[in-house]
Design a protein around this motif. Structure first.
Motif, short mmCIF file in Angstrom:
data_model
loop_
_atom_site.label_atom_id
_atom_site.label_comp_id
_atom_site.label_asym_id
_atom_site.label_seq_id
_atom_site.Cartn_x
_atom_site.Cartn_y
_atom_site.Cartn_z
N GLU A 150 -1.65 -26.39 1.11
CA GLU A 150 -1.23 -27.71 0.65
C GLU A 150 -1.27 -27.70 -0.87
OE1 GLU A 150 -2.15 -32.43 1.29
OE2 GLU A 150 -3.83 -31.04 1.47
N PHE A 151 -0.18 -28.13 -1.48
CA PHE A 151 -0.09 -28.25 -2.93
C PHE A 151 0.08 -29.72 -3.28
CE2 PHE A 151 1.18 -23.95 -2.00
CZ PHE A 151 0.42 -23.24 -2.90
N LYS A 152 -0.60 -30.15 -4.35
CA LYS A 152 -0.57 -31.55 -4.77
C LYS A 152 -0.20 -31.62 -6.24
CE LYS A 152 -4.29 -32.85 -1.64
NZ LYS A 152 -5.62 -33.46 -1.51
N LEU A 153 0.55 -32.65 -6.58
CA LEU A 153 0.92 -32.91 -7.97
C LEU A 153 0.66 -34.37 -8.25
CD1 LEU A 153 2.34 -32.20 -10.66
CD2 LEU A 153 4.50 -32.79 -9.54
N ASN A 154 -0.10 -34.63 -9.31
CA ASN A 154 -0.33 -35.98 -9.80
C ASN A 154 0.04 -35.98 -11.27
OD1 ASN A 154 -1.57 -37.55 -7.57
ND2 ASN A 154 -3.01 -35.85 -7.61
N ALA A 155 1.05 -36.77 -11.63
CA ALA A 155 1.53 -36.76 -13.02
C ALA A 155 2.25 -38.06 -13.34
CB ALA A 155 2.48 -35.59 -13.23
N THR A 156 2.23 -38.39 -14.63
CA THR A 156 3.09 -39.45 -15.15
C THR A 156 4.04 -38.80 -16.15
OG1 THR A 156 1.52 -40.04 -16.88
CG2 THR A 156 1.40 -41.30 -14.82
N TYR A 157 5.25 -39.35 -16.21
CA TYR A 157 6.28 -38.78 -17.09
C TYR A 157 7.32 -39.86 -17.35
CZ TYR A 157 8.57 -38.25 -12.55
OH TYR A 157 9.09 -38.49 -11.31
N THR A 158 8.13 -39.62 -18.38
CA THR A 158 9.18 -40.59 -18.67
C THR A 158 10.14 -40.60 -17.49
OG1 THR A 158 10.39 -38.92 -19.90
CG2 THR A 158 9.00 -40.40 -21.18
N ALA A 159 10.65 -41.77 -17.19
CA ALA A 159 11.45 -41.96 -15.98
C ALA A 159 12.83 -41.31 -16.05
CB ALA A 159 11.60 -43.45 -15.69
N SER A 160 13.13 -40.60 -17.13
CA SER A 160 14.46 -40.01 -17.29
C SER A 160 14.56 -38.62 -16.69
CB SER A 160 14.82 -39.96 -18.77
OG SER A 160 13.91 -39.10 -19.44
N GLY A 161 13.75 -38.32 -15.67
CA GLY A 161 13.80 -36.98 -15.11
C GLY A 161 13.14 -36.90 -13.76
N SER A 162 12.87 -35.67 -13.33
CA SER A 162 12.24 -35.44 -12.03
C SER A 162 11.26 -34.28 -12.14
CB SER A 162 13.31 -35.12 -10.98
OG SER A 162 13.98 -33.92 -11.30
N LEU A 163 10.33 -34.25 -11.20
CA LEU A 163 9.37 -33.15 -11.08
C LEU A 163 9.49 -32.57 -9.68
CD1 LEU A 163 6.17 -34.69 -12.74
CD2 LEU A 163 7.75 -33.03 -13.73
N SER A 164 9.42 -31.25 -9.58
CA SER A 164 9.52 -30.56 -8.29
C SER A 164 8.39 -29.56 -8.15
CB SER A 164 10.84 -29.79 -8.19
OG SER A 164 11.94 -30.65 -8.30
N ILE A 165 7.75 -29.55 -6.98
CA ILE A 165 6.86 -28.45 -6.61
C ILE A 165 7.77 -27.41 -5.97
CG2 ILE A 165 4.93 -27.67 -5.19
CD1 ILE A 165 3.79 -30.50 -5.31
N ARG A 166 7.71 -26.18 -6.47
CA ARG A 166 8.62 -25.14 -6.01
C ARG A 166 7.88 -23.95 -5.40
NH1 ARG A 166 12.48 -23.25 -10.65
NH2 ARG A 166 10.52 -22.32 -11.31
N LYS A 167 8.57 -23.27 -4.50
CA LYS A 167 8.11 -22.00 -3.94
C LYS A 167 9.18 -20.96 -4.30
CE LYS A 167 7.28 -19.50 0.36
NZ LYS A 167 7.26 -19.58 1.83
N ASN A 168 8.77 -19.95 -5.03
CA ASN A 168 9.68 -18.88 -5.42
C ASN A 168 10.96 -19.41 -6.08
OD1 ASN A 168 7.83 -17.11 -4.24
ND2 ASN A 168 8.90 -17.12 -2.29
N GLY A 169 10.81 -20.48 -6.86
CA GLY A 169 11.94 -21.05 -7.59
C GLY A 169 12.77 -22.06 -6.81
N THR A 170 12.44 -22.29 -5.55
CA THR A 170 13.19 -23.24 -4.72
C THR A 170 12.36 -24.51 -4.54
OG1 THR A 170 14.26 -21.44 -3.53
CG2 THR A 170 14.27 -23.60 -2.47
N PRO A 171 12.92 -25.68 -4.88
CA PRO A 171 12.15 -26.92 -4.72
C PRO A 171 11.74 -27.19 -3.27
CG PRO A 171 14.09 -27.28 -6.08
CD PRO A 171 14.23 -25.92 -5.47
N LEU A 172 10.46 -27.53 -3.10
CA LEU A 172 9.95 -27.95 -1.79
C LEU A 172 9.95 -29.46 -1.69
CD1 LEU A 172 6.90 -25.52 -1.50
CD2 LEU A 172 9.11 -25.33 -0.35
N VAL A 173 9.65 -30.12 -2.80
CA VAL A 173 9.64 -31.59 -2.87
C VAL A 173 9.95 -31.98 -4.31
CG1 VAL A 173 7.14 -31.73 -3.26
CG2 VAL A 173 8.33 -33.69 -2.30
N THR A 174 10.76 -33.02 -4.47
CA THR A 174 11.14 -33.50 -5.80
C THR A 174 10.89 -35.00 -5.86
OG1 THR A 174 12.84 -31.79 -6.01
CG2 THR A 174 13.06 -33.71 -7.45
N VAL A 175 10.33 -35.45 -6.99
CA VAL A 175 10.05 -36.87 -7.19
C VAL A 175 10.70 -37.35 -8.48
CG1 VAL A 175 7.92 -36.90 -5.86
CG2 VAL A 175 7.84 -36.34 -8.27
#
Length: 172
Positions: free
Chosen positions: A100-125
């Motif tokens: 299980e991988f977790k990401l907790n972050a704040t960022y400017t709303a003009s983009g997205s964050l993705s947890i990736r496996k081998n360069g392929t996004p698993l989940v994007t927010v």
């Protein structure tokens, strides 16, 4: 420390009532095994070695408009298996299994964050705040996991204090 007693099969029979002395020896044997008496059998407990890491972002990271960049997490809060590399901002699990991988972050709303496996996004927010987790299988040698920031039409900033974490949930 309690002594361990051998109990002969001839002393115990389903057709005869049990004697108090047998019950006392059974009770004492449990204590002797637990305490590790010299002549008591050893119980081998297989230790479960769970890999886990937590990495924190020390400083804001700016991504130019219409670009992507690996999010860096400079500080390892802990890393039980040495699987996270701050230099590469990657986690390479050292044992095959499910993580299980977790990401907790704040960022400017003009983009997205993705947890990736081998360069392929698993989940994007999207939307400026990420509090997301994902389950993924890892082969224990070459699979890697990281976080990618993608700036949309404006400069994107991933704020200090973000966390990237992971832990093994089951072997394969």
């Amino acid at each position: 420390m309690a002594d361990y007693f051998e109990i002969d099969d001839a002393e115990v029979s389903q057709d005869k009532p049990a004697k108090q002395s047998i019950f006392q020896r059974l009770r004492d044997n449990l204590v002797a095994v637990t305490e590790g008496a010299v002549n008591a059998p050893r119980i081998a407990l297989k230790a479960v070695s769970i890999g886990a890491f937590s990495a924190a972002k020390d400083a804001n990271q700016t991504i130019p408009s219409l670009n992507s960049a690996i999010v860096t997490f400079q500080t390892e809060q802990f890393d039980t298996k040495g699987s996270y590399s701050p230099g590469d901002a990657q986690n390479v699990p050292t044992k095959a299994g499910y993580y299980e991988f977790k990401l907790n972050a704040t960022y400017t709303a003009s983009g997205s964050l993705s947890i990736r496996k081998n360069g392929t996004p698993l989940v994007t927010v999207t939307g400026g705040q990420a509090s997301v987790s994902v389950l993924a299988q890892a082969n224990g040698s070459t699979d890697y996991f990281d976080v990618l920031a993608t700036a949309a039409g404006a400069i994107m900033t991933v704020n200090a204090g973000a966390l990237f974490q992971g832990h093994m949930v089951a072997g394969s």
